[in-house]
Design a protein around this motif. Structure first.
Motif, PDB file in Angstrom:
ATOM      1  N   MET A 145      -9.700 -34.023  67.527  1.00 48.21           N
ATOM      2  CA  MET A 145     -10.181 -33.674  66.200  1.00 48.21           C
ATOM      3  C   MET A 145      -9.077 -33.560  65.148  1.00 48.21           C
ATOM      4  SD  MET A 145     -10.502 -30.902  63.963  1.00 48.21           S
ATOM      5  CE  MET A 145     -10.523 -29.385  64.908  1.00 48.21           C
ATOM      6  N   PRO A 146      -7.951 -32.860  65.409  1.00 47.66           N
ATOM      7  CA  PRO A 146      -6.913 -32.785  64.374  1.00 47.66           C
ATOM      8  C   PRO A 146      -6.341 -34.146  64.006  1.00 47.66           C
ATOM      9  CG  PRO A 146      -6.591 -31.066  66.017  1.00 47.66           C
ATOM     10  CD  PRO A 146      -7.620 -31.996  66.576  1.00 47.66           C
ATOM     11  N   GLY A 147      -6.086 -34.980  65.013  1.00 48.77           N
ATOM     12  CA  GLY A 147      -5.555 -36.312  64.737  1.00 48.77           C
ATOM     13  C   GLY A 147      -6.528 -37.163  63.956  1.00 48.77           C
ATOM     14  N   MET A 148      -7.814 -37.085  64.318  1.00 49.36           N
ATOM     15  CA  MET A 148      -8.806 -37.881  63.605  1.00 49.36           C
ATOM     16  C   MET A 148      -9.014 -37.352  62.183  1.00 49.36           C
ATOM     17  SD  MET A 148     -12.550 -39.145  64.819  1.00 49.36           S
ATOM     18  CE  MET A 148     -13.705 -39.905  63.667  1.00 49.36           C
ATOM     19  N   THR A 149      -8.869 -36.047  61.991  1.00 52.19           N
ATOM     20  CA  THR A 149      -8.945 -35.475  60.651  1.00 52.19           C
ATOM     21  C   THR A 149      -7.854 -36.064  59.762  1.00 52.19           C
ATOM     22  OG1 THR A 149      -9.871 -33.401  61.508  1.00 52.19           O
ATOM     23  CG2 THR A 149      -8.832 -33.327  59.337  1.00 52.19           C
ATOM     24  N   ALA A 150      -6.635 -36.130  60.302  1.00 59.40           N
ATOM     25  CA  ALA A 150      -5.521 -36.711  59.554  1.00 59.40           C
ATOM     26  C   ALA A 150      -5.769 -38.191  59.262  1.00 59.40           C
ATOM     27  CB  ALA A 150      -4.227 -36.537  60.343  1.00 59.40           C
ATOM     28  N   TYR A 151      -6.185 -38.922  60.271  1.00 55.58           N
ATOM     29  CA  TYR A 151      -6.385 -40.377  60.183  1.00 55.58           C
ATOM     30  C   TYR A 151      -7.443 -40.731  59.145  1.00 55.58           C
ATOM     31  CZ  TYR A 151      -7.638 -45.084  62.024  1.00 55.58           C
ATOM     32  OH  TYR A 151      -7.922 -46.411  62.178  1.00 55.58           O
ATOM     33  N   THR A 152      -8.617 -40.112  59.253  1.00 54.84           N
ATOM     34  CA  THR A 152      -9.712 -40.486  58.356  1.00 54.84           C
ATOM     35  C   THR A 152      -9.501 -39.922  56.951  1.00 54.84           C
ATOM     36  OG1 THR A 152     -11.016 -38.604  59.179  1.00 54.84           O
ATOM     37  CG2 THR A 152     -11.383 -40.748  60.211  1.00 54.84           C
ATOM     38  N   GLY A 153      -9.022 -38.683  56.869  1.00 54.85           N
ATOM     39  CA  GLY A 153      -8.811 -38.091  55.550  1.00 54.85           C
ATOM     40  C   GLY A 153      -7.787 -38.858  54.741  1.00 54.85           C
ATOM     41  N   PHE A 157      -2.578 -34.422  50.364  1.00 58.51           N
ATOM     42  CA  PHE A 157      -3.486 -34.031  51.442  1.00 58.51           C
ATOM     43  C   PHE A 157      -3.487 -32.510  51.493  1.00 58.51           C
ATOM     44  CE2 PHE A 157      -5.314 -33.434  55.559  1.00 58.51           C
ATOM     45  CZ  PHE A 157      -6.009 -34.598  55.867  1.00 58.51           C
ATOM     46  N   GLU A 158      -4.604 -31.910  51.081  1.00 55.26           N
ATOM     47  CA  GLU A 158      -4.680 -30.462  50.909  1.00 55.26           C
ATOM     48  C   GLU A 158      -5.138 -29.746  52.179  1.00 55.26           C
ATOM     49  OE1 GLU A 158      -3.759 -27.699  49.922  1.00 55.26           O
ATOM     50  OE2 GLU A 158      -4.597 -27.541  47.890  1.00 55.26           O
ATOM     51  N   CYS A 196      -8.908 -30.976  52.960  1.00 54.57           N
ATOM     52  CA  CYS A 196      -9.195 -30.758  54.374  1.00 54.57           C
ATOM     53  C   CYS A 196      -9.330 -29.274  54.699  1.00 54.57           C
ATOM     54  CB  CYS A 196      -8.063 -31.377  55.201  1.00 54.57           C
ATOM     55  SG  CYS A 196      -8.101 -30.969  56.946  1.00 54.57           S
ATOM     56  N   GLY A 197      -8.483 -28.447  54.087  1.00 52.26           N
ATOM     57  CA  GLY A 197      -8.496 -27.023  54.385  1.00 52.26           C
ATOM     58  C   GLY A 197      -7.885 -26.230  53.247  1.00 52.26           C
ATOM     59  N   LYS A 220      -6.473 -37.820  33.767  1.00 49.56           N
ATOM     60  CA  LYS A 220      -5.697 -38.572  34.762  1.00 49.56           C
ATOM     61  C   LYS A 220      -6.587 -39.369  35.715  1.00 49.56           C
ATOM     62  CE  LYS A 220      -1.521 -35.678  35.119  1.00 49.56           C
ATOM     63  NZ  LYS A 220      -0.660 -34.932  36.068  1.00 49.56           N
ATOM     64  N   ARG A 221      -7.902 -39.194  35.584  1.00 48.96           N
ATOM     65  CA  ARG A 221      -8.878 -39.882  36.454  1.00 48.96           C
ATOM     66  C   ARG A 221      -8.589 -39.600  37.931  1.00 48.96           C
ATOM     67  NH1 ARG A 221      -6.047 -42.045  32.538  1.00 48.96           N
ATOM     68  NH2 ARG A 221      -6.220 -44.305  32.753  1.00 48.96           N
ATOM     69  N   LEU A 222      -8.469 -38.311  38.251  1.00 47.58           N
ATOM     70  CA  LEU A 222      -8.140 -37.887  39.608  1.00 47.58           C
ATOM     71  C   LEU A 222      -9.382 -37.892  40.500  1.00 47.58           C
ATOM     72  CD1 LEU A 222      -5.888 -34.811  38.719  1.00 47.58           C
ATOM     73  CD2 LEU A 222      -5.161 -37.175  39.132  1.00 47.58           C
ATOM     74  N   THR A 223      -9.163 -38.137  41.790  1.00 46.94           N
ATOM     75  CA  THR A 223     -10.244 -38.082  42.768  1.00 46.94           C
ATOM     76  C   THR A 223      -9.997 -36.938  43.738  1.00 46.94           C
ATOM     77  OG1 THR A 223     -10.662 -40.470  42.664  1.00 46.94           O
ATOM     78  CG2 THR A 223     -11.434 -39.304  44.628  1.00 46.94           C
ATOM     79  N   PHE A 224     -10.896 -35.966  43.761  1.00 42.21           N
ATOM     80  CA  PHE A 224     -10.875 -34.888  44.747  1.00 42.21           C
ATOM     81  C   PHE A 224     -12.080 -35.084  45.660  1.00 42.21           C
ATOM     82  CE2 PHE A 224      -8.002 -33.128  41.783  1.00 42.21           C
ATOM     83  CZ  PHE A 224      -7.352 -32.036  42.360  1.00 42.21           C
ATOM     84  N   ARG A 225     -11.858 -35.023  46.968  1.00 42.95           N
ATOM     85  CA  ARG A 225     -12.996 -35.099  47.879  1.00 42.95           C
ATOM     86  C   ARG A 225     -12.770 -34.192  49.073  1.00 42.95           C
ATOM     87  NH1 ARG A 225     -15.690 -40.189  51.258  1.00 42.95           N
ATOM     88  NH2 ARG A 225     -16.872 -38.846  52.664  1.00 42.95           N
ATOM     89  N   GLY A 226     -13.669 -33.209  49.200  1.00 48.42           N
ATOM     90  CA  GLY A 226     -13.673 -32.408  50.410  1.00 48.42           C
ATOM     91  C   GLY A 226     -14.323 -33.186  51.531  1.00 48.42           C
ATOM     92  N   PHE A 227     -13.911 -32.915  52.766  1.00 50.47           N
ATOM     93  CA  PHE A 227     -14.515 -33.648  53.879  1.00 50.47           C
ATOM     94  C   PHE A 227     -14.444 -32.839  55.165  1.00 50.47           C
ATOM     95  CE2 PHE A 227     -10.078 -34.487  54.548  1.00 50.47           C
ATOM     96  CZ  PHE A 227      -9.912 -34.784  55.899  1.00 50.47           C
ATOM     97  N   ILE A 228     -15.342 -33.164  56.068  1.00 47.46           N
ATOM     98  CA  ILE A 228     -15.362 -32.656  57.433  1.00 47.46           C
ATOM     99  C   ILE A 228     -15.201 -33.871  58.334  1.00 47.46           C
ATOM    100  CG2 ILE A 228     -16.660 -31.304  59.124  1.00 47.46           C
ATOM    101  CD1 ILE A 228     -15.978 -29.805  56.502  1.00 47.46           C
ATOM    102  N   VAL A 229     -14.433 -33.747  59.395  1.00 48.26           N
ATOM    103  CA  VAL A 229     -14.105 -34.920  60.208  1.00 48.26           C
ATOM    104  C   VAL A 229     -15.352 -35.622  60.735  1.00 48.26           C
ATOM    105  CG1 VAL A 229     -13.820 -33.611  62.356  1.00 48.26           C
ATOM    106  CG2 VAL A 229     -12.576 -35.763  62.031  1.00 48.26           C
ATOM    107  N   SER A 230     -16.433 -34.874  60.964  1.00 47.47           N
ATOM    108  CA  SER A 230     -17.656 -35.503  61.469  1.00 47.47           C
ATOM    109  C   SER A 230     -18.273 -36.475  60.472  1.00 47.47           C
ATOM    110  CB  SER A 230     -18.678 -34.426  61.853  1.00 47.47           C
ATOM    111  OG  SER A 230     -18.957 -33.580  60.757  1.00 47.47           O
ATOM    112  N   ASP A 231     -17.856 -36.371  59.190  1.00 47.26           N
ATOM    113  CA  ASP A 231     -18.333 -37.349  58.198  1.00 47.26           C
ATOM    114  C   ASP A 231     -17.948 -38.769  58.594  1.00 47.26           C
ATOM    115  OD1 ASP A 231     -19.100 -35.128  56.724  1.00 47.26           O
ATOM    116  OD2 ASP A 231     -17.419 -35.251  55.315  1.00 47.26           O
ATOM    117  N   PHE A 232     -16.887 -38.888  59.375  1.00 44.71           N
ATOM    118  CA  PHE A 232     -16.334 -40.201  59.702  1.00 44.71           C
ATOM    119  C   PHE A 232     -16.507 -40.536  61.193  1.00 44.71           C
ATOM    120  CE2 PHE A 232     -13.956 -38.627  56.016  1.00 44.71           C
ATOM    121  CZ  PHE A 232     -14.174 -39.676  55.131  1.00 44.71           C
TER     122      PHE A 232
END
Length: 340
Positions: free
Chosen positions: A128-136, A219-220, A243-244, A270-282
């Motif tokens: 899970m931690p590795g996949m969180t990093a990879y997909t995020g 990466f937050e 992420c957290g 600045k046209r910034l993109t913020f997106r919260g996510f949970i690893v299961s989204d991916f």
């Protein structure tokens, strides 16, 4: 009957969790029924998200009930099986929580391939931690060669993988971590271009020096003062996978930043993109993750560090330490031997 142990939630924490919020119980190890398997926990993963499961507030998952077994993912050995899909002695991954033994009907049980690496990595860099990093990073951050990627919690299980993947993709990787030892490890062992101590009173200035071209991906993992130092340095069209927010997990009330108005203005201009996510989204990306990350680990392109405490009884203090940054690498509890 042999005795097992479990750790349950005794009380909902107010602010920082304390020892009395947990209770250790003994129970008789059950016998699996028809179609069931008995699992013996070998490794238990401790992760910051567990603090949210201790609270009653609305979230993406139900809270642990008072008296319920603390939430957590484990690597376990099949100790006995009445299920034709799982043989005694096989190693599996399961969300069985903070306990030495569990019964499963096989649903949600994932076999661990020991050929990919030590079985502990299936809940770490290959889990899970590795996949969180990879997909995020790859699906939200989308780093391009030559861009600057900054990651908070850079010596932890997720942050360390984020920076190394950024380097693989040709980006400049800058970490933020707590203390000289962690920063030295991030640069000298993991290959980041720079790492800033978040305790440094000149954090914002030192971060600016480390990112002369600004920040393209942040990466937050932390929030708080680290985010406040990063935000003004985000470039136009920067991407921020959220992420957290470990700096806020013990907050007792929601307090929007005083500069929320100027932050929203910067997001607009600045046209910034913020997106919260949970690893299961991916979840659909799991095959890609296993293929790529296992290859990178095997080739030495992604390194990892494990921070291990011994015995289930150590889980509460290890978890409380995790929330304060006491761990150095992926926090694991060795609950039992690899083979009974």
């Amino acid at each position: 009957m042999s005795q097992g142990k479990r750790i349950v939630l005794a009380a909902r924490p107010v602010g920082e969790p304390k020892p009395s919020d947990f209770r250790i119980e003994e129970f008789e190890v059950p016998t699996p029924g028809a179609g069931e398997v008995l699992l013996r926990t070998v490794w238990l993963s401790l992760d910051p998200y567990m603090r949210g499961r201790m609270s009653e507030g609305p979230s993406y998952a139900a809270p642990v009930p008072i008296g319920g077994v603390m939430e957590g993912e484990a690597v376990s050995e099949v100790a006995a099986s009445n299920n034709p899909d799982f043989a005694k002695g096989e190693i599996v991954r399961i969300r069985s929580g903070w306990q030495t033994h569990a019964i499963s009907n096989g649903k949600g049980l994932i076999k661990v391939d020991p050929k990919l690496g030590p079985i502990s990595t299936s809940i770490g860099v290959l889990g899970m931690p590795g996949m969180t990093a990879y997909t995020g990073l790859l699906d939200i951050g989308k780093p391009q060669a030559g861009e600057t990627v900054v990651v908070a919690g850079a010596s932890g299980a997720v942050g360390s993988a984020v920076g190394q993947i950024a380097k693989i993709k040709g980006a400049r990787a800058v970490g933020i971590a707590g203390g000289k030892d962690k920063c030295d490890y991030v640069v000298k062992e993991l290959g980041f271009d720079a790492c800033i101590d978040h305790r440094d009173p000149d954090l914002a200035a030192k971060l600016k020096d480390a990112c002369p071209k600004g920040i393209d991906v942040y990466f937050e993992n932390v929030g708080g003062a680290v985010f406040e130092a990063v935000f003004p340095q985000l470039n136009a069209f920067a991407r921020v996978p959220v992420c957290g927010l470990i700096a806020h997990y013990n907050d007792t009330e929601a307090r929007p930043p005083k500069w929320a108005g100027s932050m929203m203005r910067a997001i607009l201009t600045k046209r910034l993109t913020f997106r919260g996510f949970i690893v299961s989204d991916f979840a659909a990306r799991h095959g890609d993750f296993v293929r790529d990350m296992s290859a990178w680990v095997r080739e030495g392109k992604v390194k990892y560090k494990e921070f291990v405490t011994e015995g289930l009884d150590s889980a509460p203090s290890a978890f409380m330490g995790l929330l304060k940054g006491a761990n150095f690498g992926k926090q694991l509890v060795r609950v039992g031997p690899d083979k009974a």
